[in-house]
Every structure is written in C-alpha cells, then in structure tokens.
Design a protein around this motif. Structure first.
Motif, PDB file in Angstrom:
ATOM      1  N   ARG A  33       1.001  -1.401  -0.114  1.00  0.00           N
ATOM      2  CA  ARG A  33       0.108   0.001  -0.044  1.00  0.00           C
ATOM      3  C   ARG A  33       0.867   1.077  -0.098  1.00  0.00           C
ATOM      4  NH1 ARG A  33      -5.108   0.071   0.991  1.00  0.00           N
ATOM      5  NH2 ARG A  33      -4.870   1.793   2.709  1.00  0.00           N
ATOM      6  N   LEU A  34       1.588   1.627  -1.170  1.00  0.00           N
ATOM      7  CA  LEU A  34       2.281   2.773  -1.431  1.00  0.00           C
ATOM      8  C   LEU A  34       1.712   3.751  -2.451  1.00  0.00           C
ATOM      9  CD1 LEU A  34       5.740   1.448  -0.625  1.00  0.00           C
ATOM     10  CD2 LEU A  34       4.217   2.855   1.040  1.00  0.00           C
ATOM     11  N   GLU A  35       0.494   3.472  -3.177  1.00  0.00           N
ATOM     12  CA  GLU A  35       0.064   4.088  -4.302  1.00  0.00           C
ATOM     13  C   GLU A  35      -0.347   5.544  -4.077  1.00  0.00           C
ATOM     14  OE1 GLU A  35       1.783   1.276  -5.857  1.00  0.00           O
ATOM     15  OE2 GLU A  35       0.286   0.595  -4.214  1.00  0.00           O
ATOM     16  N   SER A  36      -0.889   6.021  -2.996  1.00  0.00           N
ATOM     17  CA  SER A  36      -1.436   7.198  -2.669  1.00  0.00           C
ATOM     18  C   SER A  36      -0.643   8.073  -1.480  1.00  0.00           C
ATOM     19  CB  SER A  36      -2.877   7.251  -2.528  1.00  0.00           C
ATOM     20  OG  SER A  36      -3.008   6.651  -1.353  1.00  0.00           O
ATOM     21  N   GLU A  37      -0.736   9.096  -1.321  1.00  0.00           N
ATOM     22  CA  GLU A  37      -0.163   9.860  -0.264  1.00  0.00           C
ATOM     23  C   GLU A  37      -0.742   9.305   1.177  1.00  0.00           C
ATOM     24  OE1 GLU A  37       2.584  12.016  -0.199  1.00  0.00           O
ATOM     25  OE2 GLU A  37       2.521  11.565  -2.232  1.00  0.00           O
ATOM     26  N   SER A  38      -2.039   8.987   1.373  1.00  0.00           N
ATOM     27  CA  SER A  38      -2.592   8.500   2.512  1.00  0.00           C
ATOM     28  C   SER A  38      -1.996   7.113   2.669  1.00  0.00           C
ATOM     29  CB  SER A  38      -4.103   8.549   2.326  1.00  0.00           C
ATOM     30  OG  SER A  38      -4.730   7.885   1.374  1.00  0.00           O
ATOM     31  N   GLU A  39      -1.988   6.189   1.543  1.00  0.00           N
ATOM     32  CA  GLU A  39      -1.016   4.909   1.884  1.00  0.00           C
ATOM     33  C   GLU A  39      -0.072   4.868   2.193  1.00  0.00           C
ATOM     34  OE1 GLU A  39      -4.115   2.128  -1.389  1.00  0.00           O
ATOM     35  OE2 GLU A  39      -1.967   2.446  -1.657  1.00  0.00           O
ATOM     36  N   ILE A  40       0.884   5.944   1.725  1.00  0.00           N
ATOM     37  CA  ILE A  40       2.232   5.908   2.128  1.00  0.00           C
ATOM     38  C   ILE A  40       2.337   6.391   3.460  1.00  0.00           C
ATOM     39  CG2 ILE A  40       4.358   7.358   1.721  1.00  0.00           C
ATOM     40  CD1 ILE A  40       3.552   7.614  -1.293  1.00  0.00           C
ATOM     41  N   ALA A  41       1.520   7.177   3.907  1.00  0.00           N
ATOM     42  CA  ALA A  41       1.681   7.765   5.461  1.00  0.00           C
ATOM     43  C   ALA A  41       0.999   6.492   6.287  1.00  0.00           C
ATOM     44  CB  ALA A  41       0.503   8.741   5.526  1.00  0.00           C
ATOM     45  N   GLU A  42       0.013   5.987   5.927  1.00  0.00           N
ATOM     46  CA  GLU A  42      -0.476   4.783   6.646  1.00  0.00           C
ATOM     47  C   GLU A  42       0.734   3.712   7.018  1.00  0.00           C
ATOM     48  OE1 GLU A  42      -3.487   1.170   5.925  1.00  0.00           O
ATOM     49  OE2 GLU A  42      -4.472   3.484   5.744  1.00  0.00           O
ATOM     50  N   THR A  43       1.126   3.390   5.518  1.00  0.00           N
ATOM     51  CA  THR A  43       2.210   2.328   5.755  1.00  0.00           C
ATOM     52  C   THR A  43       3.307   2.783   6.331  1.00  0.00           C
ATOM     53  OG1 THR A  43       1.284   1.623   3.495  1.00  0.00           O
ATOM     54  CG2 THR A  43       3.638   0.880   4.213  1.00  0.00           C
ATOM     55  N   ALA A  44       3.752   4.025   6.210  1.00  0.00           N
ATOM     56  CA  ALA A  44       5.099   4.663   6.983  1.00  0.00           C
ATOM     57  C   ALA A  44       4.799   4.518   8.563  1.00  0.00           C
ATOM     58  CB  ALA A  44       5.298   6.005   6.577  1.00  0.00           C
ATOM     59  N   GLY A  45       3.669   4.935   9.008  1.00  0.00           N
ATOM     60  CA  GLY A  45       3.317   4.870  10.435  1.00  0.00           C
ATOM     61  C   GLY A  45       3.270   3.317  10.734  1.00  0.00           C
ATOM     62  N   MET A  46       2.764   2.384   9.996  1.00  0.00           N
ATOM     63  CA  MET A  46       2.780   1.002  10.756  1.00  0.00           C
ATOM     64  C   MET A  46       4.158   0.476  10.703  1.00  0.00           C
ATOM     65  SD  MET A  46      -0.420  -0.765   8.480  1.00  0.00           S
ATOM     66  CE  MET A  46       0.594  -1.656   7.775  1.00  0.00           C
ATOM     67  N   PHE A  47       5.145   0.999   9.794  1.00  0.00           N
ATOM     68  CA  PHE A  47       6.540   0.513  10.000  1.00  0.00           C
ATOM     69  C   PHE A  47       7.100   1.304  10.973  1.00  0.00           C
ATOM     70  CE2 PHE A  47      10.805   0.538   9.181  1.00  0.00           C
ATOM     71  CZ  PHE A  47      11.117  -0.432   8.462  1.00  0.00           C
ATOM     72  N   ILE A  48       6.989   2.469  11.326  1.00  0.00           N
ATOM     73  CA  ILE A  48       7.394   3.012  12.595  1.00  0.00           C
ATOM     74  C   ILE A  48       6.893   2.308  13.812  1.00  0.00           C
ATOM     75  CG2 ILE A  48       7.323   5.298  13.971  1.00  0.00           C
ATOM     76  CD1 ILE A  48       7.444   6.616  11.077  1.00  0.00           C
ATOM     77  N   ARG A  49       5.634   2.061  13.892  1.00  0.00           N
ATOM     78  CA  ARG A  49       5.268   1.338  15.305  1.00  0.00           C
ATOM     79  C   ARG A  49       5.773  -0.138  15.471  1.00  0.00           C
ATOM     80  NH1 ARG A  49       0.798   4.145  13.259  1.00  0.00           N
ATOM     81  NH2 ARG A  49      -0.118   2.175  12.329  1.00  0.00           N
ATOM     82  N   LYS A  50       6.056  -0.610  14.364  1.00  0.00           N
ATOM     83  CA  LYS A  50       6.501  -1.886  14.399  1.00  0.00           C
ATOM     84  C   LYS A  50       8.043  -2.100  14.684  1.00  0.00           C
ATOM     85  CE  LYS A  50       6.230  -6.546  12.048  1.00  0.00           C
ATOM     86  NZ  LYS A  50       5.430  -7.268  11.052  1.00  0.00           N
ATOM     87  N   TYR A  51       8.990  -1.389  13.843  1.00  0.00           N
ATOM     88  CA  TYR A  51      10.247  -1.256  14.004  1.00  0.00           C
ATOM     89  C   TYR A  51      11.074  -0.200  14.544  1.00  0.00           C
ATOM     90  CZ  TYR A  51       9.279  -5.008  10.621  1.00  0.00           C
ATOM     91  OH  TYR A  51       8.715  -6.102   9.873  1.00  0.00           O
ATOM     92  N   ILE A  52      10.673   0.903  14.562  1.00  0.00           N
ATOM     93  CA  ILE A  52      11.302   2.046  14.992  1.00  0.00           C
ATOM     94  C   ILE A  52      11.091   2.510  16.330  1.00  0.00           C
ATOM     95  CG2 ILE A  52      11.917   4.537  14.691  1.00  0.00           C
ATOM     96  CD1 ILE A  52      11.605   4.112  11.551  1.00  0.00           C
ATOM     97  N   ARG A  53       9.553   2.610  16.684  1.00  0.00           N
ATOM     98  CA  ARG A  53       8.885   2.998  18.215  1.00  0.00           C
ATOM     99  C   ARG A  53       8.080   2.033  18.384  1.00  0.00           C
ATOM    100  NH1 ARG A  53       7.919   8.609  15.650  1.00  0.00           N
ATOM    101  NH2 ARG A  53       9.940   9.558  15.395  1.00  0.00           N
ATOM    102  N   PRO A  54       8.432   0.848  18.582  1.00  0.00           N
ATOM    103  CA  PRO A  54       7.414  -0.267  18.966  1.00  0.00           C
ATOM    104  C   PRO A  54       6.612   0.022  20.438  1.00  0.00           C
ATOM    105  CG  PRO A  54       9.665  -1.338  18.917  1.00  0.00           C
ATOM    106  CD  PRO A  54       9.662   0.316  18.865  1.00  0.00           C
TER     107      PRO A  54
END
Length: 178
Positions: A157-178
């Motif tokens: 899910r990286l096709e729109s600005e909202s998908e990019i923001a949502e996916t980046a947020g999930m990545f951050i919560r999982k790997y950067i700031r769990p």
C-alpha cells in the motif's frame, strides 16, 4: 539508533517508503543508487556501461559503508541487487536492521513495474507478460538473499499519499518506536 536497510526487488517501495520514514522520524534517508550517482558524477546506467558491473558493485559497497556510518542511524534504500553481492547482507545484518519489503498484492506489484518500466533499463523493452517472466526468474535467484533479512514488511500500500502515510506509520510502530 541503528541504521535500517530496506531491501527488496525493484518497485517494492524502498525509496517511497524510505523517504516517508525519513520525513516522519527526522532520520537521514539515503537512496544508495542516488548516493553512488552523486559520488561518481554519472548515472548507474553509465557506470555499468563504462566501468562494468564489478566496479559498480565496489562503488555500491563503499556507498553502503558511508550510508551506514551516518550519526543517529539512517534509513537506507538499497538497490535491488545490493543484498546479492559480496558480503553485503552479512555487513547490513551485523550493524543494523534489514527489512525485506514484499508486495503481497501481485497485481499492484506488476502494475508498478509496468508503469515504471521506462525508468528501469532491465525491463524497459519488455512487454507486460515478458516482465512477469523476467521478474519470476530474477526473484528465484534473489529471494535466498532477501530472505536473510531480519524482518519482512508488506509494502503493497504505497500508491497514494494516504497509503504511504499509513504504511510508514505501521512501519514506525513495528520497527522504530514499538
């Protein structure tokens, strides 16, 4: 904080997600191919044509070491072949977090490849069906390297600005700031 290395096949979203992660976390973002081009003063395509793949891979390894030494830990978008050469995977796994980006939605993945093929010399002249066959053959060779990553993340899910923001947020919560 350790460097995060985003690895995966072309069009898996390494640059798109990496740039968003850098913006959202304030960490430096490095696209390895861009760094190589800046240092060499010419494109990756020109480096391959004039100096060959061997020299490119040496430059890639130097750029990998440079990017990983940035203070505070960078987000590094690696080239699709980076994990497949030399000791690059051992190096990255030894000093940071390697995350294999996987596009689980094959339709989206093939669409990204088709839409972006003009910018990708390996597939630029191929039809959509030829792209699919080429990718399947290359992934057979590359997956054993990619699967050595410490983590895997769905980057469908990286096709729109909202998908990019949502996916980046999930990545951050999982790997950067769990």
């Amino acid at each position: 904080m350790n460097t995060i290395f985003l690895i995966g096949y072309m069009c898996s979203g390494k640059t798109t997600l990496g740039r968003a992660l850098g913006e959202l976390t304030g960490r430096p973002f490095v696209d390895l191919d861009d760094l190589i081009e800046q240092r060499a003063g010419r494109s990756v395509k020109e480096i391959f044509a004039t100096e060959g793949e061997g020299r490119f891979r040496e430059m890639e390894r130097e750029a990998l070491a440079e990017a990983s030494a940035l203070p505070g830990g960078a987000i590094v978008a690696c080239g699709g072949g980076t994990p497949c050469f030399g000791d690059n995977m051992d190096f990255m796994n030894g000093i940071g977090l390697t995350v294999h980006l996987v596009v689980s939605d094959r339709g989206r993945f093939l669409n990204r490849l088709s839409e972006g093929k003009a910018k990708r010399p390996l597939i630029a002249a191929l039809s959509d069906s030829e792209i699919e066959q080429f990718v399947d053959r290359q992934l057979e060779v590359r997956l054993p390297h990619y699967t050595r990553a410490k983590a895997e993340f769905d980057s469908s899910r990286l096709e729109s600005e909202s998908e990019i923001a949502e996916t980046a947020g999930m990545f951050i919560r999982k790997y950067i700031r769990p």
